[in-house]
Enzyme design. Structure first.
Site: not given
Ligand code: EPZ
Length: 430
Positions: A22-23, A94, A118, A123-127, A307, A329, A399
């Site tokens: 899926k991802n 997401r 979810c 869930r910030p997007i600053d990065q 996950d 995480i 999903r």
């Molecule tokens: C991906 O989410 C997966 N989703 C999630 O799977 C998974 O839990 C997660 O990676 C971690 O492995 C998809 O691939 C679609 P991240 P993502 O950005 O990309 C922080 C599932 O069940 N962060 O790696 O949203 C954030 O808050 C889903 O299939 C920032 O601070 O996760 C978190 O603590 C749920 N700023 C950490 O980084 C940012 O700009 C990791 O988040 C982005 C993230």
């Protein structure tokens, strides 16, 4: 309102085929907008709702998306006419934010509503934004939570991620692939679907090196072309069936997997006393009586995946002794614990830690799927519990798990999807 009804206590036996990831699918489908051509993507889990929604989103911007068969889709990007995606679409998942990177890469401008997905805490997007800005884009979040990113011309540059983020790594790769010059992402995520996306983009003519390490180098190319590509098997779906086999003391061959992607899960199962045998494209998991306790810390790949944390907690809820889980995480990934307590588990949560005292067995109960992986955990709990478990809010499970009832029934489980009227007439009151 649909529910799953599970009569627990049956050992799972047989072979289950794992679907495409899926991802990976939700990153590769938007990546197809980066060319003006046709991409054929195989091994797609085309019936899960996140993938269906991503296909609808591409159609909403003008792409032609069609199913060649149930696991192969064709995307024709030549007819794309829009750089905007609205909240009606993005609220569902997401990964909709990958269209920001992909459309920015295609047009140098994109407008995409902030995504849903979810609820795992903030869930910030600053990065993601930091990465787009490093490529020369201006990013504004407009009043109605529309992210507007635009550049005169995207230019490669260095990006150091302050946190290891799967989503930011993918989005920056998508935006950088046609930017002028070299982009270097440091502290990049290393998940298997990052490597899969890089392989897809390289098959389209991109020049990406280092995916799967923490430094990814992307040399921008003028244009990309269509291709045929087969996506990797779903690591988390495979892991979920591995744990279901162990939890029911069964004997299951999990087929169409890449065992290397499952090492962190196999290692923990072995530590718990479960038998795990690895072959080229399958893994056999055999229960070995009541499992031993163990501790888990979730981390970015190759660590134990967040996950799989809820599913593992279910297994440990009946282990011999006390186990400790540390969630590394997400800040809010223990909501399912309330449901497991209803089934007789003994778990105390303190911030990012969960302390699980193994009980003899779980008892069937009416429970809820709070999110996708919490829902998968409820299924495993129901399969191993004494009695009947009814799971509500299964739309979350749909999903991400393709044909879950058919796959589990094929292994001998007693699980049904039933449609029942909501007696209260109120949806999602909790
Ligand atoms: C991906 O989410 C997966 N989703 C999630 O799977 C998974 O839990 C997660 O990676 C971690 O492995 C998809 O691939 C679609 P991240 P993502 O950005 O990309 C922080 C599932 O069940 N962060 O790696 O949203 C954030 O808050 C889903 O299939 C920032 O601070 O996760 C978190 O603590 C749920 N700023 C950490 O980084 C940012 O700009 C990791 O988040 C982005 C993230």
């Amino acid at each position: 309102m649909e529910k799953f009804v599970i009569n627990g206590g049956t050992e799972l036996h047989g072979t289950v085929n794992i679907s495409g990831a899926k991802n990976a699918a939700v990153a590769i489908i938007p990546a197809a907008v980066l060319c003006d051509d046709i991409c054929v993507i195989e091994n797609i889990p085309s019936s899960i709702s996140d993938v269906v929604m991503m296909m609808r989103m591409l159609e909403s911007i003008g792409a032609k998306v069609s199913l060649r068969n149930k696991s192969t889709i064709e995307i024709d990007s030549r007819t794309i006419h829009s750089d905007s995606v609205n909240y009606e679409f993005t609220k569902h998942l997401r990964a909709s934010y990958y269209l920001l990177g992909a459309l920015l890469g295609r047009y140098s401008h994109a407008k995409v509503a902030m995504p849903g997905g979810c609820d795992l805490g903030v869930r910030p997007i600053d990065q993601h934004i930091k990465g787009f800005e490093a490529l020369g884009a201006q990013v504004n979040i407009e009043e109605n939570a529309i992210v507007d990113a635009h550049a005169e011309e995207l230019r490669g540059g260095p990006v150091y991620l302050d946190v290891v983020s799967v989503g930011a790594t993918i989005n920056i790769m998508l935006a950088a692939v046609k930017a002028k010059g070299m982009t270097v992402i440091e502290n990049a995520a290393k998940e298997p679907h990052i490597v899969d996306l890089a392989n897809f983009l390289n098959t389209m003519g991109a020049d990406i090196r280092g995916a799967g390490t923490d430094t990814i180098k992307i040399r921008g190319v003028e244009s990309l072309h269509g291709c045929t590509y087969s996506i990797i098997p779903d690591q988390i779906e495979a892991g979920t069936y591995m744990l279901a086999a162990a939890a029911t003391n069964g004997d299951v061959i999990i087929n169409n997997v890449i065992p290397k992607h499952l090492e962190s899960i196999s290692t923990k199962l072995l530590e718990c006393g479960v038998k795990v045998e690895e072959y080229d494209e399958c893994i056999r998991v055999c229960g070995n009586g009541r499992i031993n306790r163990c501790n888990i810390k979730t981390m970015p790949h190759p660590g134990f995946p967040t996950d799989m944390q809820p599913q593992m907690a279910v297994l440990l809820s009946v282990a011999k002794g006390t186990s400790i889980i540390s969630e590394g995480i997400w800040e809010n990934r223990y909501r399912y614990v309330e449901q497991l307590l209803r089934m007789g588990a003994s778990i105390k949560v303190d911030g990012k830690l969960a302390v699980i005292e193994g009980v003899e067995y779980l008892k069937g109960a009416p429970v809820r799927a709070d999110d996708l992986r919490a829902g998968a955990a409820m299924i495993i709990a129901g399969l191993m519990a004494h009695g009947t478990t009814e799971i509500e809010d299964i739309l979350h499970i749909d999903r991400g798990y393709e044909n879950v009832v058919e796959k589990l029934t094929g292994l001998g489980a007693d699980i049904q999807r039933i449609d029942v009227p909501d007696p209260t007439g109120i949806r999602n009151a909790g």
